[in-house]
Scaffold this motif. Sequence first.
Motif, PDB file in Angstrom:
ATOM      1  N   TYR A 180       0.680  -1.378  -0.232  1.00  0.00           N
ATOM      2  CA  TYR A 180       0.149   0.481   0.164  1.00  0.00           C
ATOM      3  C   TYR A 180       0.993   1.190  -0.169  1.00  0.00           C
ATOM      4  O   TYR A 180       1.759   1.454   0.548  1.00  0.00           O
ATOM      5  CB  TYR A 180      -0.950   0.105   1.262  1.00  0.00           C
ATOM      6  N   GLY A 181       0.201   2.115  -0.567  1.00  0.00           N
ATOM      7  CA  GLY A 181       1.463   3.567  -0.917  1.00  0.00           C
ATOM      8  C   GLY A 181       0.865   4.935  -0.069  1.00  0.00           C
ATOM      9  O   GLY A 181      -0.525   5.205  -0.059  1.00  0.00           O
ATOM     10  N   MET A 182       1.367   5.679   0.253  1.00  0.00           N
ATOM     11  CA  MET A 182       0.253   7.054   0.531  1.00  0.00           C
ATOM     12  C   MET A 182       0.873   8.234  -0.710  1.00  0.00           C
ATOM     13  O   MET A 182       2.428   7.690  -1.098  1.00  0.00           O
ATOM     14  CB  MET A 182       1.281   7.616   1.520  1.00  0.00           C
ATOM     15  N   GLY A 183      -0.055   8.862  -0.958  1.00  0.00           N
ATOM     16  CA  GLY A 183       0.431  10.041  -2.034  1.00  0.00           C
ATOM     17  C   GLY A 183      -0.231  11.214  -2.307  1.00  0.00           C
ATOM     18  O   GLY A 183      -1.389  11.535  -1.413  1.00  0.00           O
ATOM     19  N   CYS A 184      -0.055  11.867  -2.920  1.00  0.00           N
ATOM     20  CA  CYS A 184      -0.285  13.343  -3.638  1.00  0.00           C
ATOM     21  C   CYS A 184      -0.534  13.454  -4.328  1.00  0.00           C
ATOM     22  O   CYS A 184       0.754  13.060  -5.571  1.00  0.00           O
ATOM     23  CB  CYS A 184      -0.292  14.250  -2.816  1.00  0.00           C
ATOM     24  N   ASP A 185      -0.896  14.632  -5.513  1.00  0.00           N
ATOM     25  CA  ASP A 185      -0.418  15.027  -6.427  1.00  0.00           C
ATOM     26  C   ASP A 185       1.541  15.558  -6.568  1.00  0.00           C
ATOM     27  O   ASP A 185       1.152  16.598  -5.944  1.00  0.00           O
ATOM     28  CB  ASP A 185      -1.532  16.243  -7.184  1.00  0.00           C
ATOM     29  N   ILE A 186       1.896  15.341  -7.715  1.00  0.00           N
ATOM     30  CA  ILE A 186       3.267  15.370  -7.243  1.00  0.00           C
ATOM     31  C   ILE A 186       3.744  16.990  -7.666  1.00  0.00           C
ATOM     32  O   ILE A 186       5.007  17.190  -7.078  1.00  0.00           O
ATOM     33  CB  ILE A 186       4.364  14.578  -8.296  1.00  0.00           C
ATOM     34  N   PHE A 187       2.234  17.918  -8.280  1.00  0.00           N
ATOM     35  CA  PHE A 187       2.560  19.601  -8.365  1.00  0.00           C
ATOM     36  C   PHE A 187       2.190  20.312  -7.272  1.00  0.00           C
ATOM     37  O   PHE A 187       2.353  21.621  -7.254  1.00  0.00           O
ATOM     38  CB  PHE A 187       2.515  19.618  -9.242  1.00  0.00           C
ATOM     39  N   ASN A 188       1.737  19.548  -5.921  1.00  0.00           N
ATOM     40  CA  ASN A 188       0.876  20.180  -4.502  1.00  0.00           C
ATOM     41  C   ASN A 188       1.715  20.074  -4.076  1.00  0.00           C
ATOM     42  O   ASN A 188       2.501  19.520  -3.075  1.00  0.00           O
ATOM     43  CB  ASN A 188      -0.229  19.631  -3.808  1.00  0.00           C
ATOM     44  N   GLN A 189       2.918  21.601  -2.901  1.00  0.00           N
ATOM     45  CA  GLN A 189       4.194  21.129  -2.615  1.00  0.00           C
ATOM     46  C   GLN A 189       3.725  20.980  -0.996  1.00  0.00           C
ATOM     47  O   GLN A 189       4.228  20.103  -0.496  1.00  0.00           O
ATOM     48  CB  GLN A 189       4.674  22.911  -2.424  1.00  0.00           C
ATOM     49  N   LYS A 190       2.470  21.813  -1.155  1.00  0.00           N
ATOM     50  CA  LYS A 190       1.880  21.361   0.439  1.00  0.00           C
ATOM     51  C   LYS A 190       1.628  20.339   0.991  1.00  0.00           C
ATOM     52  O   LYS A 190       2.341  20.165   2.579  1.00  0.00           O
ATOM     53  CB  LYS A 190       1.065  23.000   0.806  1.00  0.00           C
TER      54      LYS A 190
ATOM     55  N   SER B 245       5.803   4.525   0.490  1.00  0.00           N
ATOM     56  CA  SER B 245       5.095   2.516   1.157  1.00  0.00           C
ATOM     57  C   SER B 245       4.735   2.892   2.623  1.00  0.00           C
ATOM     58  O   SER B 245       5.263   3.899   3.072  1.00  0.00           O
ATOM     59  CB  SER B 245       6.771   1.949   0.986  1.00  0.00           C
ATOM     60  N   ILE B 246       3.575   2.112   2.099  1.00  0.00           N
ATOM     61  CA  ILE B 246       2.952   1.999   4.505  1.00  0.00           C
ATOM     62  C   ILE B 246       3.525   1.518   5.169  1.00  0.00           C
ATOM     63  O   ILE B 246       3.939   0.438   4.768  1.00  0.00           O
ATOM     64  CB  ILE B 246       1.574   2.090   3.994  1.00  0.00           C
ATOM     65  N   ARG B 247       4.369   1.375   6.038  1.00  0.00           N
ATOM     66  CA  ARG B 247       5.533   0.468   6.569  1.00  0.00           C
ATOM     67  C   ARG B 247       4.810   0.972   8.077  1.00  0.00           C
ATOM     68  O   ARG B 247       4.027   1.283   7.955  1.00  0.00           O
ATOM     69  CB  ARG B 247       6.493   1.392   6.953  1.00  0.00           C
ATOM     70  N   ASP B 248       4.692  -1.135   8.559  1.00  0.00           N
ATOM     71  CA  ASP B 248       4.659  -1.262   9.966  1.00  0.00           C
ATOM     72  C   ASP B 248       5.418  -0.782  10.759  1.00  0.00           C
ATOM     73  O   ASP B 248       6.675  -1.272  10.384  1.00  0.00           O
ATOM     74  CB  ASP B 248       4.144  -3.130   9.413  1.00  0.00           C
ATOM     75  N   GLU B 249       5.046  -0.987  11.972  1.00  0.00           N
ATOM     76  CA  GLU B 249       5.979  -0.933  12.999  1.00  0.00           C
ATOM     77  C   GLU B 249       6.277  -2.280  13.402  1.00  0.00           C
ATOM     78  O   GLU B 249       6.718  -3.061  14.947  1.00  0.00           O
ATOM     79  CB  GLU B 249       5.270  -0.330  13.849  1.00  0.00           C
ATOM     80  N   ASP B 250       5.541  -3.554  13.184  1.00  0.00           N
ATOM     81  CA  ASP B 250       6.190  -4.866  13.210  1.00  0.00           C
ATOM     82  C   ASP B 250       7.303  -5.412  13.149  1.00  0.00           C
ATOM     83  O   ASP B 250       7.695  -5.074  12.039  1.00  0.00           O
ATOM     84  CB  ASP B 250       4.793  -5.709  12.923  1.00  0.00           C
ATOM     85  N   ASP B 251       7.942  -5.661  14.154  1.00  0.00           N
ATOM     86  CA  ASP B 251       8.901  -6.526  13.931  1.00  0.00           C
ATOM     87  C   ASP B 251       9.286  -7.913  12.817  1.00  0.00           C
ATOM     88  O   ASP B 251      10.220  -7.370  12.120  1.00  0.00           O
ATOM     89  CB  ASP B 251       9.928  -6.852  15.046  1.00  0.00           C
ATOM     90  N   VAL B 252       8.025  -8.040  12.768  1.00  0.00           N
ATOM     91  CA  VAL B 252       8.218  -9.536  11.477  1.00  0.00           C
ATOM     92  C   VAL B 252       7.623  -8.615  10.274  1.00  0.00           C
ATOM     93  O   VAL B 252       7.878  -9.404   9.022  1.00  0.00           O
ATOM     94  CB  VAL B 252       7.172 -10.306  12.222  1.00  0.00           C
ATOM     95  N   VAL B 253       6.212  -8.217  10.467  1.00  0.00           N
ATOM     96  CA  VAL B 253       5.870  -7.852   8.797  1.00  0.00           C
ATOM     97  C   VAL B 253       6.287  -6.498   9.058  1.00  0.00           C
ATOM     98  O   VAL B 253       6.260  -5.609   9.761  1.00  0.00           O
ATOM     99  CB  VAL B 253       4.416  -8.389   8.596  1.00  0.00           C
ATOM    100  N   GLU B 254       7.228  -6.152   7.927  1.00  0.00           N
ATOM    101  CA  GLU B 254       7.781  -4.690   7.790  1.00  0.00           C
ATOM    102  C   GLU B 254       6.848  -3.366   7.219  1.00  0.00           C
ATOM    103  O   GLU B 254       6.638  -2.759   7.077  1.00  0.00           O
ATOM    104  CB  GLU B 254       8.940  -4.663   6.423  1.00  0.00           C
ATOM    105  N   TYR B 255       6.131  -4.152   6.225  1.00  0.00           N
ATOM    106  CA  TYR B 255       4.548  -3.481   5.322  1.00  0.00           C
ATOM    107  C   TYR B 255       3.663  -3.816   6.078  1.00  0.00           C
ATOM    108  O   TYR B 255       3.295  -4.695   5.729  1.00  0.00           O
ATOM    109  CB  TYR B 255       4.847  -3.453   3.505  1.00  0.00           C
ATOM    110  N   SER B 256       2.303  -2.371   6.108  1.00  0.00           N
ATOM    111  CA  SER B 256       0.918  -2.945   5.611  1.00  0.00           C
ATOM    112  C   SER B 256      -0.274  -3.821   5.433  1.00  0.00           C
ATOM    113  O   SER B 256       0.363  -3.026   4.145  1.00  0.00           O
ATOM    114  CB  SER B 256       0.386  -2.084   6.837  1.00  0.00           C
TER     115      SER B 256
END
Length: 209
Positions: free
Chosen positions: A39-49, A146-157
């Motif tokens: 899973y990814g997090m994103g926005c419009d690449i031209f929106n600086q804020k 990428s959406i990362r996970d704090e879990d020690d075993v699973v790196e990504y949510s």
Amino acid sequence: MAAEFIRLYPENPDPRRIRQITTVLREGGIIIYPTDTVYGMGCDIFNQKAIERICQIKGVKPQKQNFSFICYDLSNISEYTRALSTPVFKLMKKALPGPYTFILEANNKVPKLLNNRKRTVGIRVPDHSIPRTLVRELGQPILTTSIRDEDDVVEYSTDPELIYEKYRDLVDVVIDGGYGNNIASTVVDCTGEEIEVVRQGLGELSEIL
């Protein structure tokens, strides 16, 4: 205000919902979405804020973060990169859409906030209809991190409902496209004399070379 949780079916994303989500992107919103890898997090690449907001959420400095963005297809990629060599073009044609991030030389159309000092950029064309449909409807690429996970075993949510619980007060839309993968894309650096895999992920480059 809590993020909206929107269910989309990859085989046939609802056009009305797609338009709703791209409106959020145009207005500077941040979305979480499925890809063919994680899973990814994103926005419009031209929106600086919006990009700066993502950096705050992830706790990184914009200048030190190597962002990638999602394009719809190969012709879309050529709008944002310097001319590709024949070997690189042939490789990308075989590999995409697919679980790869290609590091390429950026042209002046890429926002400065997305460029590191080397003037390179990571490009993805995932083998997943939801992010590609969003890009096509928006008319320009969307940033992906990428959406990362704090879990020690699973790196990504991988569970969209758990992702929503974690990010509901930080982003504007979370798309439920089913369970995600927990292996990131393979990163391929095409800026040197030799094509080099700098991170082995889901894509096996040896299978297409």
